[in-house]
Write a protein that holds these residues in place. Structure first.
Motif, PDB file in Angstrom:
ATOM      1  N   ASN A   1     -19.760   1.566  48.992  1.00  0.00           N
ATOM      2  CA  ASN A   1     -19.780   2.593  49.905  1.00  0.00           C
ATOM      3  C   ASN A   1     -18.209   2.806  50.199  1.00  0.00           C
ATOM      4  OD1 ASN A   1     -22.538   2.955  50.944  1.00  0.00           O
ATOM      5  ND2 ASN A   1     -22.421   0.821  51.567  1.00  0.00           N
ATOM      6  N   LEU A   2     -17.126   1.944  50.137  1.00  0.00           N
ATOM      7  CA  LEU A   2     -15.953   2.217  49.868  1.00  0.00           C
ATOM      8  C   LEU A   2     -15.446   3.199  48.528  1.00  0.00           C
ATOM      9  CD1 LEU A   2     -14.325  -1.052  51.165  1.00  0.00           C
ATOM     10  CD2 LEU A   2     -14.763   0.953  52.349  1.00  0.00           C
ATOM     11  N   ASP A   3     -16.267   2.855  47.561  1.00  0.00           N
ATOM     12  CA  ASP A   3     -16.047   3.682  46.546  1.00  0.00           C
ATOM     13  C   ASP A   3     -16.418   5.287  46.745  1.00  0.00           C
ATOM     14  OD1 ASP A   3     -15.605   3.769  43.380  1.00  0.00           O
ATOM     15  OD2 ASP A   3     -17.792   4.768  43.783  1.00  0.00           O
ATOM     16  N   HIS A   4     -17.289   5.374  47.317  1.00  0.00           N
ATOM     17  CA  HIS A   4     -17.705   6.612  48.088  1.00  0.00           C
ATOM     18  C   HIS A   4     -17.039   7.214  48.991  1.00  0.00           C
ATOM     19  CE1 HIS A   4     -20.544   9.785  49.667  1.00  0.00           C
ATOM     20  NE2 HIS A   4     -20.217   9.258  50.737  1.00  0.00           N
ATOM     21  N   ILE A   5     -16.530   6.577  49.903  1.00  0.00           N
ATOM     22  CA  ILE A   5     -15.599   7.333  50.955  1.00  0.00           C
ATOM     23  C   ILE A   5     -14.515   7.527  50.168  1.00  0.00           C
ATOM     24  CG2 ILE A   5     -14.125   6.465  52.930  1.00  0.00           C
ATOM     25  CD1 ILE A   5     -16.558   4.470  53.604  1.00  0.00           C
ATOM     26  N   HIS A   6     -13.837   6.874  49.297  1.00  0.00           N
ATOM     27  CA  HIS A   6     -12.560   7.220  48.662  1.00  0.00           C
ATOM     28  C   HIS A   6     -12.701   7.912  47.674  1.00  0.00           C
ATOM     29  CE1 HIS A   6      -9.897   4.736  51.453  1.00  0.00           C
ATOM     30  NE2 HIS A   6     -11.015   3.827  51.555  1.00  0.00           N
ATOM     31  N   GLY A   7     -14.000   8.289  46.882  1.00  0.00           N
ATOM     32  CA  GLY A   7     -14.077   9.008  45.723  1.00  0.00           C
ATOM     33  C   GLY A   7     -14.178  10.540  45.836  1.00  0.00           C
ATOM     34  N   ASP A   8     -14.321  11.198  44.811  1.00  0.00           N
ATOM     35  CA  ASP A   8     -14.612  12.662  44.784  1.00  0.00           C
ATOM     36  C   ASP A   8     -15.846  13.139  45.407  1.00  0.00           C
ATOM     37  OD1 ASP A   8     -12.273  12.762  43.367  1.00  0.00           O
ATOM     38  OD2 ASP A   8     -13.187  12.539  41.488  1.00  0.00           O
ATOM     39  N   ASP A   9     -15.965  14.296  45.785  1.00  0.00           N
ATOM     40  CA  ASP A   9     -17.035  14.862  46.433  1.00  0.00           C
ATOM     41  C   ASP A   9     -17.914  15.053  45.384  1.00  0.00           C
ATOM     42  OD1 ASP A   9     -18.882  16.378  47.847  1.00  0.00           O
ATOM     43  OD2 ASP A   9     -17.518  17.787  48.621  1.00  0.00           O
ATOM     44  N   PRO A  10     -19.125  14.671  45.457  1.00  0.00           N
ATOM     45  CA  PRO A  10     -20.356  14.769  44.349  1.00  0.00           C
ATOM     46  C   PRO A  10     -20.730  16.338  44.354  1.00  0.00           C
ATOM     47  CG  PRO A  10     -20.861  12.850  45.710  1.00  0.00           C
ATOM     48  CD  PRO A  10     -19.491  13.436  46.366  1.00  0.00           C
ATOM     49  N   ALA A  11     -20.914  16.947  45.520  1.00  0.00           N
ATOM     50  CA  ALA A  11     -21.356  18.527  45.496  1.00  0.00           C
ATOM     51  C   ALA A  11     -20.422  19.237  44.559  1.00  0.00           C
ATOM     52  CB  ALA A  11     -21.158  18.766  47.133  1.00  0.00           C
ATOM     53  N   GLU A  12     -18.932  18.842  44.553  1.00  0.00           N
ATOM     54  CA  GLU A  12     -18.014  19.645  43.766  1.00  0.00           C
ATOM     55  C   GLU A  12     -18.461  19.569  42.326  1.00  0.00           C
ATOM     56  OE1 GLU A  12     -16.040  21.974  44.993  1.00  0.00           O
ATOM     57  OE2 GLU A  12     -16.087  21.362  46.965  1.00  0.00           O
ATOM     58  N   GLN A  13     -19.188  18.380  41.970  1.00  0.00           N
ATOM     59  CA  GLN A  13     -19.432  18.048  40.401  1.00  0.00           C
ATOM     60  C   GLN A  13     -21.183  18.591  40.189  1.00  0.00           C
ATOM     61  OE1 GLN A  13     -18.438  14.088  39.926  1.00  0.00           O
ATOM     62  NE2 GLN A  13     -16.558  14.508  40.941  1.00  0.00           N
ATOM     63  N   ASP A  14     -21.397  19.549  41.001  1.00  0.00           N
ATOM     64  CA  ASP A  14     -23.093  19.813  40.871  1.00  0.00           C
ATOM     65  C   ASP A  14     -24.147  18.949  41.182  1.00  0.00           C
ATOM     66  OD1 ASP A  14     -22.237  22.487  40.753  1.00  0.00           O
ATOM     67  OD2 ASP A  14     -21.777  22.299  38.601  1.00  0.00           O
ATOM     68  N   HIS A  15     -23.548  17.946  41.916  1.00  0.00           N
ATOM     69  CA  HIS A  15     -24.595  16.513  42.248  1.00  0.00           C
ATOM     70  C   HIS A  15     -24.487  16.460  43.784  1.00  0.00           C
ATOM     71  CE1 HIS A  15     -26.331  12.718  42.524  1.00  0.00           C
ATOM     72  NE2 HIS A  15     -25.355  12.299  43.083  1.00  0.00           N
ATOM     73  N   TYR A  16     -25.777  16.635  44.177  1.00  0.00           N
ATOM     74  CA  TYR A  16     -26.171  16.846  45.639  1.00  0.00           C
ATOM     75  C   TYR A  16     -26.994  15.734  46.274  1.00  0.00           C
ATOM     76  CZ  TYR A  16     -24.871  21.352  43.869  1.00  0.00           C
ATOM     77  OH  TYR A  16     -24.360  22.398  43.100  1.00  0.00           O
ATOM     78  N   GLN A  17     -26.459  15.293  47.036  1.00  0.00           N
ATOM     79  CA  GLN A  17     -26.944  14.037  47.783  1.00  0.00           C
ATOM     80  C   GLN A  17     -27.309  14.375  49.307  1.00  0.00           C
ATOM     81  OE1 GLN A  17     -24.591  10.457  47.424  1.00  0.00           O
ATOM     82  NE2 GLN A  17     -24.459  10.680  45.259  1.00  0.00           N
ATOM     83  N   PHE A  18     -28.631  13.630  49.772  1.00  0.00           N
ATOM     84  CA  PHE A  18     -29.295  14.028  50.861  1.00  0.00           C
ATOM     85  C   PHE A  18     -29.806  12.609  51.496  1.00  0.00           C
ATOM     86  CE2 PHE A  18     -29.775  17.220  47.697  1.00  0.00           C
ATOM     87  CZ  PHE A  18     -29.423  18.463  48.279  1.00  0.00           C
ATOM     88  N   VAL A  19     -29.665  12.689  52.817  1.00  0.00           N
ATOM     89  CA  VAL A  19     -29.947  11.597  53.407  1.00  0.00           C
ATOM     90  C   VAL A  19     -31.101  11.934  54.682  1.00  0.00           C
ATOM     91  CG1 VAL A  19     -29.651   9.446  55.130  1.00  0.00           C
ATOM     92  CG2 VAL A  19     -28.121   9.887  53.157  1.00  0.00           C
ATOM     93  N   LEU A  20     -32.386  11.609  54.611  1.00  0.00           N
ATOM     94  CA  LEU A  20     -33.339  11.903  55.592  1.00  0.00           C
ATOM     95  C   LEU A  20     -33.689  10.508  55.980  1.00  0.00           C
ATOM     96  CD1 LEU A  20     -35.418  14.505  53.456  1.00  0.00           C
ATOM     97  CD2 LEU A  20     -33.457  14.868  54.843  1.00  0.00           C
ATOM     98  N   THR A  21     -33.643  10.319  57.322  1.00  0.00           N
ATOM     99  CA  THR A  21     -34.222   9.298  58.075  1.00  0.00           C
ATOM    100  C   THR A  21     -34.801   9.330  59.489  1.00  0.00           C
ATOM    101  OG1 THR A  21     -33.486   6.802  58.587  1.00  0.00           O
ATOM    102  CG2 THR A  21     -31.986   8.725  59.332  1.00  0.00           C
ATOM    103  N   GLY A  22     -35.876   8.479  59.588  1.00  0.00           N
ATOM    104  CA  GLY A  22     -36.556   8.395  60.837  1.00  0.00           C
ATOM    105  C   GLY A  22     -35.560   8.093  62.152  1.00  0.00           C
ATOM    106  N   ASP A  23     -36.133   8.554  63.361  1.00  0.00           N
ATOM    107  CA  ASP A  23     -35.367   8.209  64.239  1.00  0.00           C
ATOM    108  C   ASP A  23     -35.693   7.419  65.541  1.00  0.00           C
ATOM    109  OD1 ASP A  23     -37.187   9.635  65.501  1.00  0.00           O
ATOM    110  OD2 ASP A  23     -35.902  10.972  66.712  1.00  0.00           O
TER     111      ASP A  23
END
Length: 478
Positions: free
Chosen positions: A161-183
């Motif tokens: 997760n720290l790698d993700h926080i400090h990393g490049d934006d995946p969307a700028e590299q045509d890779h799209y991430q989505f999180v859907l979760t119950g409430d």
């Protein structure tokens, strides 16, 4: 034509876990122009219930299994549930770090359903007597090494997760991430021995804040010393924006309310909206749309649970924040026995923290200096009056003002000695509320200055024998 790979979660032993979700996606995708065919849908069958299997093992095996799909340049999309989310994210990280070892396959869309990205508070229970008993009853092992990864504050999950926080934006590299979760949890699955299964702010297994990748990394480091008390100043890094959507009324699993089965209408609609994204602009627009949907959900936060012939049980679904604290000194030494006090107001006072703000506190079993706090963000930020949906004039909870600014004070276990630490407080200009987001996780590294006294090493010109078994400490080395 899109190749769609489903990846299940921890302890699954049968592909029935996916329910009718793959088939329903296939049927309804035509309305979105995706034209999915059944031959293009693959269901994973990975083993997480063997105690010898690690997350790294699953990553290698996942990469090997993908070779059988003979994917072309168009790549593939992935829909995961629970532990499947961080598994695929670990594969993406491994592929980036070791491009000659892992296949250069293009993953266009990663849609994570209830992902345990920052772990689950239930992971400790899974390794305990109840988890082992259940595993024995089902004829399987509990999956010790995967549960180690899933513990809140594990070194492995924090590294990802720290790698993700400090990393490049995946969307700028045509890779799209989505999180859907119950409430909310499925109340029929409530375990009276373990309250985590009914924890508000979670889906009964994974906290919304643990699923969400819109996280922060805050670091408190030494900024000076005044009157013998060290001041710690905060530096904050925010993760690239990730599309995050709460699925109203959905829980982690189960035929009635599970996110993969729950009416399926809302889940399927959101998945198809995710798969329809084709560029960064479209991704940003969907992020904004999901934010608006979540704001509507957060305004309707009262749940009335039926309790037989008695009055309904009231649950107020306030947005929660998760704070994962790591306490070390500047050399990396862990300070497991130190105390961290949260304080409110000016002058700072721990007794002024809002009543009921602290919902849970859990130490990582393998790293005692890593503490995960579950906090009521609404009580910290201030909350408007909560009315009773059965009678609008009746008040369930009165309006509450924020007690900010919030600060912290660190009280080390050893305040004197040849090597020691001193009491430290966060800087008066830093408000902890600024780094806590609703339904979000913040990793907080508290880095204490290490005090070394002159008595640790001295030189003498006196050649006669001298006993220095009880050295005079002297001053701190500056």
């Amino acid at each position: 034509m899109t190749t769609l790979v489903f990846v299940h979660g921890w302890s699954v032993t049968d592909t029935s876990t996916y329910g009718t979700l793959p088939a329903q996606l296939q049927q309804q995708s035509a309305h979105q122009g995706l034209n999915l065919r059944l031959v293009d849908i693959c269901l994973s069958q990975y083993v997480s219930f063997d105690d010898a299997v690690t997350m790294a093992d699953l990553v290698r095996a996942f990469d090997h299994a993908l070779a059988d799909l003979q994917l072309g340049d168009e790549g593939f999309a992935c829909i995961t549930h629970s532990t499947g989310g961080p598994l695929v994210r670990q594969w993406l990280r491994a592929r980036r770090g070791q491009p000659t070892t892992y296949r250069a396959l293009r993953l266009t869309h990663l849609v994570m359903l209830a992902p345990a990205n920052f772990g689950s508070a239930l992971a400790q229970l899974g390794k305990g007597a109840l988890g082992k008993l259940k595993a024995w009853w089902n004829g399987i092992e509990p999956g010790q090494r995967i549960l180690d990864w899933l513990e809140l504050g594990s070194a492995e999950s924090l590294a990802l997760n720290l790698d993700h926080i400090h990393g490049d934006d995946p969307a700028e590299q045509d890779h799209y991430q989505f999180v859907l979760t119950g409430d909310r949890p499925d109340r029929t699955f409530y375990d009276h021995i373990n309250s985590y299964t009914g924890e508000t702010g979670s889906d009964g297994v994974v906290r919304m804040a643990s699923a969400n990748l819109n996280a922060r990394h805050a670091v408190l480091t030494h900024a000076g010393t005044v009157a013998g008390i060290d001041t710690l100043q905060m530096n904050v890094t925010r993760a690239p924006r990730t599309a995050f959507r709460l699925i109203s009324g959905a829980s982690h699993s189960g035929a009635a309310h599970g996110i993969m089965a729950h009416g399926a209408t809302e889940t399927i609609d959101c998945i198809l909206r995710c798969l329809a994204v084709r560029d960064t602009a479209g991704y940003r627009l969907l992020c904004q749309a999901f934010d608006r949907d979540n704001a509507l959900r957060d305004r309707d936060r009262v749940e009335l649970e039926t309790v037989g012939p008695f009055e309904p049980r009231v649950h107020i679904h306030d947005p929660r924040s998760q704070l994962i604290m790591r306490l070390t000194d500047e050399t990396g030494e862990v300070l497991a026995d130190s105390r961290v006090l949260l304080r409110a107001g000016l002058p700072p006072n721990p007794d002024w923290m809002p009543q009921g703000f602290m919902l849970d506190r859990q130490a990582n079993r393998r790293a005692k200096h890593v503490i995960s706090l579950f906090l009521n963000h609404s009580l910290l930020a201030g909350s408007e009056r909560i009315a009773d949906p059965r009678q609008g004039r009746r008040t369930l909870r009165a309006a509450m003002a924020s007690h900010s600014p919030y600060s912290l004070c660190v009280q080390p276990a050893i305040l004197n000695g040849l090597v020691h630490h001193t009491i430290a407080s966060s800087h008066q200009d830093d408000d902890l509320l600024d780094v806590l987001g609703p339904h979000e996780t913040t990793v907080l590294d508290i880095v204490m200055p290490r005090k070394v006294r002159e008595g640790v090493f001295r030189l003498t010109r006196d050649l006669s024998p001298q006993d220095f078994s009880h050295p005079e400490p002297g001053k701190d080395i500056v």
